[in-house]
Write a protein that holds these residues in place. Structure first.
Motif, PDB file in Angstrom:
ATOM      1  N   CYS A 531       0.802  -1.141   0.228  1.00 16.97           N
ATOM      2  CA  CYS A 531       0.049  -0.018  -0.107  1.00 16.97           C
ATOM      3  C   CYS A 531       0.955   1.250   0.035  1.00 16.97           C
ATOM      4  CB  CYS A 531      -0.905   0.275   1.262  1.00 16.97           C
ATOM      5  SG  CYS A 531      -2.319  -1.308   1.044  1.00 16.97           S
ATOM      6  N   ASP A 532       2.121   1.208   0.768  1.00 15.34           N
ATOM      7  CA  ASP A 532       2.747   2.408   0.686  1.00 15.34           C
ATOM      8  C   ASP A 532       3.264   2.839  -0.651  1.00 15.34           C
ATOM      9  OD1 ASP A 532       2.577   2.921   3.512  1.00 15.34           O
ATOM     10  OD2 ASP A 532       4.697   1.613   3.930  1.00 15.34           O
ATOM     11  N   HIS A 533       3.470   1.883  -1.560  1.00 13.71           N
ATOM     12  CA  HIS A 533       4.035   2.110  -2.915  1.00 13.71           C
ATOM     13  C   HIS A 533       2.697   2.018  -3.798  1.00 13.71           C
ATOM     14  CE1 HIS A 533       7.809   0.594  -0.566  1.00 13.71           C
ATOM     15  NE2 HIS A 533       8.205   1.671  -1.353  1.00 13.71           N
ATOM     16  N   ALA A 534       1.767   2.033  -3.534  1.00 11.11           N
ATOM     17  CA  ALA A 534       0.383   1.828  -4.625  1.00 11.11           C
ATOM     18  C   ALA A 534       0.717   3.361  -5.269  1.00 11.11           C
ATOM     19  CB  ALA A 534      -0.704   1.631  -3.583  1.00 11.11           C
ATOM     20  N   ARG A 535       0.017   3.138  -6.414  1.00 11.56           N
ATOM     21  CA  ARG A 535      -0.282   4.293  -7.231  1.00 11.56           C
ATOM     22  C   ARG A 535      -1.632   4.876  -7.332  1.00 11.56           C
ATOM     23  NH1 ARG A 535       3.341   3.998 -12.723  1.00 11.56           N
ATOM     24  NH2 ARG A 535       2.897   6.129 -12.434  1.00 11.56           N
ATOM     25  N   LEU A 536      -2.035   5.863  -7.045  1.00 13.31           N
ATOM     26  CA  LEU A 536      -3.599   6.440  -6.931  1.00 13.31           C
ATOM     27  C   LEU A 536      -3.840   6.932  -8.256  1.00 13.31           C
ATOM     28  CD1 LEU A 536      -6.032   6.720  -5.256  1.00 13.31           C
ATOM     29  CD2 LEU A 536      -5.159   8.702  -4.177  1.00 13.31           C
ATOM     30  N   LEU A 537      -5.006   6.610  -8.678  1.00 11.04           N
ATOM     31  CA  LEU A 537      -5.675   7.324  -9.737  1.00 11.04           C
ATOM     32  C   LEU A 537      -6.889   8.286  -9.158  1.00 11.04           C
ATOM     33  CD1 LEU A 537      -5.892   7.986 -12.770  1.00 11.04           C
ATOM     34  CD2 LEU A 537      -7.280   5.930 -12.909  1.00 11.04           C
ATOM     35  N   CYS A 538      -6.471   9.686  -9.370  1.00  7.64           N
ATOM     36  CA  CYS A 538      -7.774  10.405  -8.818  1.00  7.64           C
ATOM     37  C   CYS A 538      -8.579  10.809 -10.516  1.00  7.64           C
ATOM     38  CB  CYS A 538      -7.271  11.670  -8.417  1.00  7.64           C
ATOM     39  SG  CYS A 538      -8.777  12.927  -7.778  1.00  7.64           S
ATOM     40  N   LEU A 539      -9.674  10.162 -10.447  1.00  8.60           N
ATOM     41  CA  LEU A 539     -10.427  10.275 -11.680  1.00  8.60           C
ATOM     42  C   LEU A 539     -10.828  11.909 -11.902  1.00  8.60           C
ATOM     43  CD1 LEU A 539     -12.848   7.225 -11.187  1.00  8.60           C
ATOM     44  CD2 LEU A 539     -11.106   7.283 -12.592  1.00  8.60           C
ATOM     45  N   VAL A 540     -11.316  12.452 -11.002  1.00 13.59           N
ATOM     46  CA  VAL A 540     -11.522  13.934 -11.191  1.00 13.59           C
ATOM     47  C   VAL A 540     -10.571  14.651 -11.626  1.00 13.59           C
ATOM     48  CG1 VAL A 540     -13.572  13.881  -9.664  1.00 13.59           C
ATOM     49  CG2 VAL A 540     -11.247  14.454  -9.085  1.00 13.59           C
ATOM     50  N   ASP A 541      -9.141  14.301 -11.697  1.00 18.97           N
ATOM     51  CA  ASP A 541      -8.135  14.910 -12.402  1.00 18.97           C
ATOM     52  C   ASP A 541      -7.611  14.611 -13.657  1.00 18.97           C
ATOM     53  OD1 ASP A 541      -8.075  16.375  -9.834  1.00 18.97           O
ATOM     54  OD2 ASP A 541      -6.407  15.154  -9.019  1.00 18.97           O
ATOM     55  N   THR A 542      -8.306  13.210 -14.255  1.00 13.54           N
ATOM     56  CA  THR A 542      -8.094  12.706 -15.403  1.00 13.54           C
ATOM     57  C   THR A 542      -8.485  13.670 -16.610  1.00 13.54           C
ATOM     58  OG1 THR A 542      -9.918  11.632 -15.398  1.00 13.54           O
ATOM     59  CG2 THR A 542      -7.816  10.467 -14.744  1.00 13.54           C
ATOM     60  N   PRO A 543      -7.724  13.820 -17.582  1.00 16.13           N
ATOM     61  CA  PRO A 543      -7.882  14.744 -18.772  1.00 16.13           C
ATOM     62  C   PRO A 543      -9.267  14.494 -19.304  1.00 16.13           C
ATOM     63  CG  PRO A 543      -5.899  14.150 -18.997  1.00 16.13           C
ATOM     64  CD  PRO A 543      -6.516  13.108 -17.905  1.00 16.13           C
ATOM     65  N   ASP A 544     -10.295  15.157 -19.644  1.00 20.34           N
ATOM     66  CA  ASP A 544     -11.527  15.189 -20.124  1.00 20.34           C
ATOM     67  C   ASP A 544     -12.469  14.454 -19.334  1.00 20.34           C
ATOM     68  OD1 ASP A 544     -13.309  15.786 -22.350  1.00 20.34           O
ATOM     69  OD2 ASP A 544     -12.839  14.273 -23.425  1.00 20.34           O
ATOM     70  N   PHE A 545     -12.438  14.449 -17.891  1.00 20.79           N
ATOM     71  CA  PHE A 545     -13.263  13.729 -17.180  1.00 20.79           C
ATOM     72  C   PHE A 545     -14.618  13.906 -17.403  1.00 20.79           C
ATOM     73  CE2 PHE A 545     -15.899  13.973 -13.393  1.00 20.79           C
ATOM     74  CZ  PHE A 545     -15.806  12.621 -12.771  1.00 20.79           C
ATOM     75  N   GLN A 546     -15.205  14.791 -17.780  1.00 22.23           N
ATOM     76  CA  GLN A 546     -16.818  15.146 -17.628  1.00 22.23           C
ATOM     77  C   GLN A 546     -17.025  14.358 -19.050  1.00 22.23           C
ATOM     78  OE1 GLN A 546     -17.576  19.316 -17.283  1.00 22.23           O
ATOM     79  NE2 GLN A 546     -17.639  19.093 -15.151  1.00 22.23           N
ATOM     80  N   ASN A 547     -16.550  14.556 -19.958  1.00 25.00           N
ATOM     81  CA  ASN A 547     -16.917  14.113 -21.691  1.00 25.00           C
ATOM     82  C   ASN A 547     -16.743  12.574 -21.455  1.00 25.00           C
ATOM     83  OD1 ASN A 547     -17.345  16.544 -22.556  1.00 25.00           O
ATOM     84  ND2 ASN A 547     -15.245  16.700 -23.286  1.00 25.00           N
ATOM     85  N   VAL A 548     -15.745  11.831 -20.694  1.00 25.79           N
ATOM     86  CA  VAL A 548     -15.662  10.505 -20.420  1.00 25.79           C
ATOM     87  C   VAL A 548     -16.928  10.115 -19.612  1.00 25.79           C
ATOM     88  CG1 VAL A 548     -14.107   8.638 -19.418  1.00 25.79           C
ATOM     89  CG2 VAL A 548     -13.129  10.537 -20.871  1.00 25.79           C
TER      90      VAL A 548
END
Length: 557
Positions: A531-548
């Motif tokens: 967990c300390d080395h996990a990579r977190l994906l924050c969806l709202v920060d992804t490009p074109d979030f609303q369109n996706v």
């Protein structure tokens, strides 16, 4: 038995209301009463249920849709609100029925008398199963009680637990009940709203602590053993509230993690409690415990663990031992709370539908009594998914989730004859067996859930450099994974068709992982490092979030 009465009276001083005492008379035949402290301005629903003195209900948290918080004003009732006019009949409104979630503890009255009618719960209030162990229940043993560990899955809606002998891991008892915090609302954010004040956080924490103490006392009273350690797996919000940590970082974006777990804490009147790692703001110890459990199963990689509750949490473990994490709010619909006929899965609840020559048929939960002897209470989340998949295949729903009033298939046209406007004229309703119905608002809620989950899974695979066909296993955790049909998830577009044969129900991985971490302390360091080395994906920060997201707001692949 007569409906319980709630008599509310102010405790006042110096001409100013300092608080309110709620007297709960459980029947007209008894003089005994339960007193509850409440503050003017708080909602009646929260005052009643967060007291811990009234059995919890899975409430919608103020949406005004479930109706389980309904109360009747014996004294003159306030004028009805529009949401109450939509829910109650004119006769019920005239009799004084209102929704407690929409009513506040009043500031301008010294006495208020209400009737509270308890709903029959499909989900068991408290269900415990014991295994045969040495000794006679209820009779003190001549030898010291066995040492036990208690594994707990503290979910937003429900609490599952399992007691194990510390030496050999033999299960001696297990059970589940509603989370006693349900009176604060069905979803994580409603709990966080209450927990932002120290008083609210303490009230919520105490409800769970009292429940755990009740479990421990029962185990000892039955001669089953003495719990010396607890492992409690929960999402970040439930964990922070349980420990009475500040929750502000989880309330407002950008969300931050203020407590990382992975430690043993001491709580009042409880043995030491180990909390699994909390790797991200909305990916908590339930997921880290689940991954710890799946690591013992030698699953082919890469695999995804998906927990579809009020918050959708996904963990991807690659062939290179890299852990990817993301989360997405799904809302209470995945627990059967919020839809107009929604119910948590249990006896008397529809968990699936079938379509035959005679039309739609409801499939009741396996623990239900024969149909002739059982009142049908409502529809579970899997029941809604099954229903939407059938209607989509039949052409009674289009890809946008709209009812098709003149579908091409003859059987669908016959079903379409059951379409009618809702009482308030705001949406269409489709008549279903047993007096149930599906509203267009319910379809929209499930469509939002589908869009959020599909987007999260797609984004997680994409950022890890994987195609859907590269995934070896998609593990669906919890009751959703056990009862949903994979074909329905594919038909509705939750998962791509390439994963059809790779979906696996893995049960309550949070509880199973809590058992592992309670019994095998050496495994704690490994999952913490992962967990300390996990990579977190924050969806709202992804490009074109609303369109996706909007692209996924369609039923079907």
């Amino acid at each position: 038995m007569a409906a319980p009465n709630l008599t509310l009276a102010f405790t006042c001083g110096l001409g100013q209301a300092l608080g309110m005492v709620i007297y709960i008379h459980m029947s007209a035949a008894t003089e005994s009463a339960i007193t509850i402290d409440a503050q003017p301005g708080h909602s009646l629903a929260q005052a009643i249920w967060l007291s811990g003195r009234v059995p919890p209900l899975p409430l919608c948290g103020g949406l005004g849709r479930c109706g389980r918080c309904r109360v009747r004003f014996v004294s003159p009732a306030p004028p009805p609100l529009p949401v109450e006019e939509a829910y109650f009949s004119p006769a019920e409104l005239a009799a004084g029925w209102r929704l407690a979630c929409r009513r506040q503890v009043p500031k301008d009255r010294t006495t208020l008398t209400l009737e509270l009618v308890p709903e029959h719960l499909a989900f068991p209030k408290d269900q415990t199963h014991e295994k045969e162990v040495p000794g006679t229940p209820g009779i003190p043993n001549a030898v010291p009680l066995p040492e036990l560990v208690l594994a707990v899955d503290l979910g937003t809606t429900s609490v599952y637990w399992r007691a194990l002998q510390a030496g050999n891991g033999v299960m001696v008892a297990q059970g589940h009940s509603l989370n006693p915090q349900c009176g604060a609302g069905a979803d994580v954010m409603s709990r966080l709203t209450v927990a932002r004040t120290p008083e609210g956080c303490h009230a919520l924490a105490r409800l769970v602590q009292v429940l755990l103490r009740h479990i421990l006392n029962n185990l000892e009273a039955q001669g089953l053993g003495c719990v010396t350690q607890i492992c409690l797996a929960a999402n970040t919000a439930m964990t922070d509230i349980f420990c009475e940590k500040p929750v502000d970082g989880l309330c407002v974006a950008p969300y931050t993690l203020t407590y990382k777990g992975n430690e043993t804490v001491k709580m009042p009147h409880l043995p030491p409690v180990f909390l699994p790692p909390l790797p991200a703001p909305f990916v908590g110890g339930d997921v880290s415990a689940g991954v710890a459990f799946l690591l013992t199963k030698a699953l082919p990689r890469p695999f995804v663990l998906a927990d579809m509750g009020t918050n959708g949490e996904l963990a991807l473990l690659t062939c290179e031992n890299q852990l990817w994490l993301t989360s997405v709010p799904l809302g209470p619909a995945m627990e059967g709370i919020g839809p107009e006929c929604g119910q948590m899965a249990g006896p008397g609840v529809v968990t699936a539908f079938t379509l035959g020559p005679s039309g739609l048929n409801a499939v009741l939960h396996p623990d239900s009594l024969p149909k002739a002897a059982h009142t049908v209470l409502g529809i579970s989340a899997t029941g809604y998914l099954s229903l939407l998949a059938i209607l989509l295949r039949a052409g009674l729903l289009d890809g946008m989730g709209h009812f098709v009033t003149a579908p091409p298939m003859p059987l669908a046209r016959r079903l379409a004859q059951g379409l009618a406007q809702s009482k308030d004229g705001s949406s269409l309703r489709l008549a279903l067996p047993h007096g149930l119905w599906l509203s267009s608002a319910d379809v929209e809620d499930m469509l939002k859930v589908k869009a959020a989950f599909a987007m999260a899974l797609e984004a997680l695979l994409s950022h890890a450099g994987l195609a859907a066909s590269d995934l070896a296993v998609l593990c669906l955790a919890g009751a959703m994974g056990e009862h949903v049909a994979p074909d329905d998830l594919i038909t509705l577009g939750f998962v791509p068709p390439a994963l059809g044969q790779r979906i696996r129900a893995v049960g309550n991985t949070s509880l199973a992982g809590a058992c592992r971490l309670a019994l095998h302390r050496k495994e704690r360091a490994h999952i913490a490092d992962l967990c300390d080395h996990a990579r977190l994906l924050c969806l709202v920060d992804t490009p074109d979030f609303q369109n996706v997201y909007l692209r996924h707001m369609r039923l079907g692949a």
